[in-house]
Design a protein around this motif. Sequence first.
Motif, PDB file in Angstrom:
ATOM      1  N   HIS A 147     -99.445 -11.040 -23.432  1.00 54.26           N
ATOM      2  CA  HIS A 147     -99.490 -12.490 -23.590  1.00 54.26           C
ATOM      3  C   HIS A 147    -100.311 -13.191 -22.523  1.00 54.26           C
ATOM      4  CE1 HIS A 147     -96.546 -12.243 -26.760  1.00 54.26           C
ATOM      5  NE2 HIS A 147     -95.764 -11.512 -25.986  1.00 54.26           N
ATOM      6  N   GLY A 148    -100.733 -12.487 -21.520  1.00 53.35           N
ATOM      7  CA  GLY A 148    -101.519 -13.085 -20.443  1.00 53.35           C
ATOM      8  C   GLY A 148    -100.613 -13.784 -19.441  1.00 53.35           C
ATOM      9  N   PRO A 149    -101.133 -14.070 -18.276  1.00 54.55           N
ATOM     10  CA  PRO A 149    -100.313 -14.749 -17.268  1.00 54.55           C
ATOM     11  C   PRO A 149    -100.040 -16.188 -17.687  1.00 54.55           C
ATOM     12  CG  PRO A 149    -102.565 -14.490 -16.489  1.00 54.55           C
ATOM     13  CD  PRO A 149    -102.458 -13.760 -17.790  1.00 54.55           C
ATOM     14  N   GLN A 150     -98.877 -16.676 -17.381  1.00 60.01           N
ATOM     15  CA  GLN A 150     -98.479 -18.027 -17.776  1.00 60.01           C
ATOM     16  C   GLN A 150     -98.168 -18.855 -16.532  1.00 60.01           C
ATOM     17  OE1 GLN A 150     -95.360 -17.845 -20.640  1.00 60.01           O
ATOM     18  NE2 GLN A 150     -96.567 -16.711 -22.106  1.00 60.01           N
ATOM     19  N   ASP A 151     -99.121 -18.871 -15.613  1.00 60.59           N
ATOM     20  CA  ASP A 151     -98.913 -19.629 -14.387  1.00 60.59           C
ATOM     21  C   ASP A 151     -99.082 -21.122 -14.596  1.00 60.59           C
ATOM     22  OD1 ASP A 151     -98.446 -17.300 -13.024  1.00 60.59           O
ATOM     23  OD2 ASP A 151    -100.532 -17.061 -12.397  1.00 60.59           O
ATOM     24  N   ASP A 152     -99.821 -21.527 -15.652  1.00 61.59           N
ATOM     25  CA  ASP A 152    -100.085 -22.945 -15.851  1.00 61.59           C
ATOM     26  C   ASP A 152     -98.980 -23.656 -16.623  1.00 61.59           C
ATOM     27  OD1 ASP A 152    -100.573 -21.494 -18.104  1.00 61.59           O
ATOM     28  OD2 ASP A 152    -102.297 -22.673 -18.749  1.00 61.59           O
ATOM     29  N   VAL A 153     -97.979 -22.950 -17.075  1.00 58.65           N
ATOM     30  CA  VAL A 153     -96.892 -23.563 -17.825  1.00 58.65           C
ATOM     31  C   VAL A 153     -95.927 -24.232 -16.837  1.00 58.65           C
ATOM     32  CG1 VAL A 153     -94.966 -23.121 -19.395  1.00 58.65           C
ATOM     33  CG2 VAL A 153     -97.083 -21.839 -19.635  1.00 58.65           C
ATOM     34  N   PRO A 154     -95.692 -25.550 -16.991  1.00 58.21           N
ATOM     35  CA  PRO A 154     -94.763 -26.214 -16.071  1.00 58.21           C
ATOM     36  C   PRO A 154     -93.328 -25.772 -16.353  1.00 58.21           C
ATOM     37  CG  PRO A 154     -95.461 -27.743 -17.758  1.00 58.21           C
ATOM     38  CD  PRO A 154     -96.264 -26.484 -17.954  1.00 58.21           C
ATOM     39  N   ILE A 155     -92.590 -25.597 -15.301  1.00 58.17           N
ATOM     40  CA  ILE A 155     -91.200 -25.184 -15.426  1.00 58.17           C
ATOM     41  C   ILE A 155     -90.334 -26.422 -15.301  1.00 58.17           C
ATOM     42  CG2 ILE A 155     -89.363 -23.798 -14.406  1.00 58.17           C
ATOM     43  CD1 ILE A 155     -91.554 -21.935 -13.355  1.00 58.17           C
ATOM     44  N   PRO A 156     -89.544 -26.743 -16.322  1.00 65.01           N
ATOM     45  CA  PRO A 156     -88.698 -27.939 -16.222  1.00 65.01           C
ATOM     46  C   PRO A 156     -87.541 -27.692 -15.253  1.00 65.01           C
ATOM     47  CG  PRO A 156     -88.250 -26.786 -18.264  1.00 65.01           C
ATOM     48  CD  PRO A 156     -89.412 -26.085 -17.611  1.00 65.01           C
ATOM     49  N   LEU A 157     -87.339 -28.624 -14.364  1.00 65.46           N
ATOM     50  CA  LEU A 157     -86.249 -28.514 -13.415  1.00 65.46           C
ATOM     51  C   LEU A 157     -85.059 -29.301 -13.932  1.00 65.46           C
ATOM     52  CD1 LEU A 157     -88.221 -28.989 -10.096  1.00 65.46           C
ATOM     53  CD2 LEU A 157     -87.411 -26.875 -11.099  1.00 65.46           C
ATOM     54  N   PRO A 158     -83.905 -28.713 -13.968  1.00 63.11           N
ATOM     55  CA  PRO A 158     -82.735 -29.455 -14.453  1.00 63.11           C
ATOM     56  C   PRO A 158     -82.339 -30.526 -13.448  1.00 63.11           C
ATOM     57  CG  PRO A 158     -82.090 -27.306 -13.634  1.00 63.11           C
ATOM     58  CD  PRO A 158     -83.582 -27.354 -13.601  1.00 63.11           C
ATOM     59  N   THR A 159     -81.855 -31.624 -13.960  1.00 66.57           N
ATOM     60  CA  THR A 159     -81.407 -32.714 -13.096  1.00 66.57           C
ATOM     61  C   THR A 159     -80.125 -33.296 -13.663  1.00 66.57           C
ATOM     62  OG1 THR A 159     -81.959 -34.844 -12.164  1.00 66.57           O
ATOM     63  CG2 THR A 159     -82.898 -34.369 -14.303  1.00 66.57           C
ATOM     64  N   ALA A 160     -79.304 -33.799 -12.789  1.00 63.46           N
ATOM     65  CA  ALA A 160     -78.043 -34.393 -13.219  1.00 63.46           C
ATOM     66  C   ALA A 160     -78.222 -35.868 -13.541  1.00 63.46           C
ATOM     67  CB  ALA A 160     -76.980 -34.228 -12.133  1.00 63.46           C
ATOM     68  N   ARG A 161     -79.336 -36.456 -13.139  1.00 59.99           N
ATOM     69  CA  ARG A 161     -79.556 -37.887 -13.366  1.00 59.99           C
ATOM     70  C   ARG A 161     -80.287 -38.111 -14.685  1.00 59.99           C
ATOM     71  NH1 ARG A 161     -78.842 -41.457  -9.128  1.00 59.99           N
ATOM     72  NH2 ARG A 161     -78.192 -40.423  -7.229  1.00 59.99           N
ATOM     73  N   THR A 162     -79.919 -39.179 -15.334  1.00 54.43           N
ATOM     74  CA  THR A 162     -80.599 -39.615 -16.545  1.00 54.43           C
ATOM     75  C   THR A 162     -81.028 -41.062 -16.323  1.00 54.43           C
ATOM     76  OG1 THR A 162     -78.544 -40.376 -17.542  1.00 54.43           O
ATOM     77  CG2 THR A 162     -79.195 -38.100 -17.996  1.00 54.43           C
ATOM     78  N   ALA A 163     -81.563 -41.699 -17.335  1.00 55.09           N
ATOM     79  CA  ALA A 163     -82.002 -43.084 -17.194  1.00 55.09           C
ATOM     80  C   ALA A 163     -80.815 -44.006 -16.880  1.00 55.09           C
ATOM     81  CB  ALA A 163     -82.707 -43.536 -18.466  1.00 55.09           C
ATOM     82  N   ASP A 164     -79.634 -43.658 -17.393  1.00 50.94           N
ATOM     83  CA  ASP A 164     -78.466 -44.505 -17.163  1.00 50.94           C
ATOM     84  C   ASP A 164     -77.891 -44.351 -15.765  1.00 50.94           C
ATOM     85  OD1 ASP A 164     -78.752 -45.255 -19.765  1.00 50.94           O
ATOM     86  OD2 ASP A 164     -77.257 -43.835 -20.519  1.00 50.94           O
ATOM     87  N   THR A 165     -78.132 -43.232 -15.120  1.00 48.64           N
ATOM     88  CA  THR A 165     -77.489 -42.985 -13.831  1.00 48.64           C
ATOM     89  C   THR A 165     -78.415 -43.225 -12.653  1.00 48.64           C
ATOM     90  OG1 THR A 165     -78.088 -40.666 -13.917  1.00 48.64           O
ATOM     91  CG2 THR A 165     -75.931 -41.275 -14.807  1.00 48.64           C
ATOM     92  N   GLN A 166     -79.597 -43.814 -12.884  1.00 49.92           N
ATOM     93  CA  GLN A 166     -80.512 -44.052 -11.774  1.00 49.92           C
ATOM     94  C   GLN A 166     -80.020 -45.172 -10.864  1.00 49.92           C
ATOM     95  OE1 GLN A 166     -83.101 -42.250 -10.853  1.00 49.92           O
ATOM     96  NE2 GLN A 166     -82.712 -40.840 -12.524  1.00 49.92           N
ATOM     97  N   GLU A 167     -79.346 -46.178 -11.433  1.00 51.85           N
ATOM     98  CA  GLU A 167     -78.852 -47.294 -10.635  1.00 51.85           C
ATOM     99  C   GLU A 167     -77.345 -47.199 -10.514  1.00 51.85           C
ATOM    100  OE1 GLU A 167     -80.143 -51.051 -12.009  1.00 51.85           O
ATOM    101  OE2 GLU A 167     -82.204 -50.397 -12.297  1.00 51.85           O
ATOM    102  N   LEU A 168     -76.858 -47.458  -9.325  1.00 50.48           N
ATOM    103  CA  LEU A 168     -75.413 -47.442  -9.102  1.00 50.48           C
ATOM    104  C   LEU A 168     -74.816 -48.763  -9.564  1.00 50.48           C
ATOM    105  CD1 LEU A 168     -75.325 -45.836  -5.560  1.00 50.48           C
ATOM    106  CD2 LEU A 168     -74.804 -44.751  -7.725  1.00 50.48           C
ATOM    107  N   PRO A 169     -73.631 -48.747 -10.122  1.00 54.47           N
ATOM    108  CA  PRO A 169     -73.017 -50.012 -10.557  1.00 54.47           C
ATOM    109  C   PRO A 169     -72.607 -50.850  -9.349  1.00 54.47           C
ATOM    110  CG  PRO A 169     -71.509 -48.180 -10.852  1.00 54.47           C
ATOM    111  CD  PRO A 169     -72.817 -47.595 -10.434  1.00 54.47           C
ATOM    112  N   ALA A 170     -72.610 -52.159  -9.552  1.00 51.82           N
ATOM    113  CA  ALA A 170     -72.214 -53.071  -8.476  1.00 51.82           C
ATOM    114  C   ALA A 170     -70.715 -52.949  -8.238  1.00 51.82           C
ATOM    115  CB  ALA A 170     -72.566 -54.504  -8.849  1.00 51.82           C
ATOM    116  N   ILE A 171     -70.335 -53.022  -6.988  1.00 57.24           N
ATOM    117  CA  ILE A 171     -68.922 -52.895  -6.634  1.00 57.24           C
ATOM    118  C   ILE A 171     -68.348 -54.303  -6.462  1.00 57.24           C
ATOM    119  CG2 ILE A 171     -67.304 -52.050  -4.908  1.00 57.24           C
ATOM    120  CD1 ILE A 171     -69.325 -49.839  -4.313  1.00 57.24           C
ATOM    121  N   ARG A 172     -67.326 -54.605  -7.229  1.00 57.18           N
ATOM    122  CA  ARG A 172     -66.655 -55.902  -7.127  1.00 57.18           C
ATOM    123  C   ARG A 172     -65.359 -55.704  -6.370  1.00 57.18           C
ATOM    124  NH1 ARG A 172     -64.693 -57.552 -11.953  1.00 57.18           N
ATOM    125  NH2 ARG A 172     -64.853 -55.462 -12.805  1.00 57.18           N
ATOM    126  N   SER A 173     -65.017 -56.673  -5.555  1.00 58.93           N
ATOM    127  CA  SER A 173     -63.746 -56.580  -4.852  1.00 58.93           C
ATOM    128  C   SER A 173     -62.624 -56.930  -5.822  1.00 58.93           C
ATOM    129  CB  SER A 173     -63.730 -57.522  -3.655  1.00 58.93           C
ATOM    130  OG  SER A 173     -63.899 -58.859  -4.091  1.00 58.93           O
TER     131      SER A 173
END
Length: 110
Positions: free
Chosen positions: A64-90
């Motif tokens: 199949h030939g070398p596949q060095d140019d294929v990007p490897i996806p890195l897993p992450t725990a963050r998504t679009a919803d978890t990028q911002e922390l919710p505001a803390i109300r007293s």
Amino acid sequence: MWDATGIVLFVVWLLLPPAYTVVLGRKYVRQAREAAEEAVNAAQEATWTRADVQDALDDLERRHGPQDDVPIPLPTARTADTQELPAIRSPVSVGKHRLDESRLAGGVTA
């Protein structure tokens, strides 16, 4: 002064610990030798297995030939919803007794 039985018992008492040590020593040496042989055999099998896997990977790379140019996806725990922390109300109920004077507190200070 010493009879034959006493001399025999003394000799047995004198020779029994070294004989016991020699017998146990031979047993443990034999067990250690067997364990070392098993470890060497396991290491050889691991080396052979590693070589077989490397050969298989080399065959796949040749096909199949070398596949060095294929990007490897890195897993992450963050998504679009978890990028911002919710505001803390007293909370409303915590410390209310210190903010609002009660009738009892008003009567004591007056």
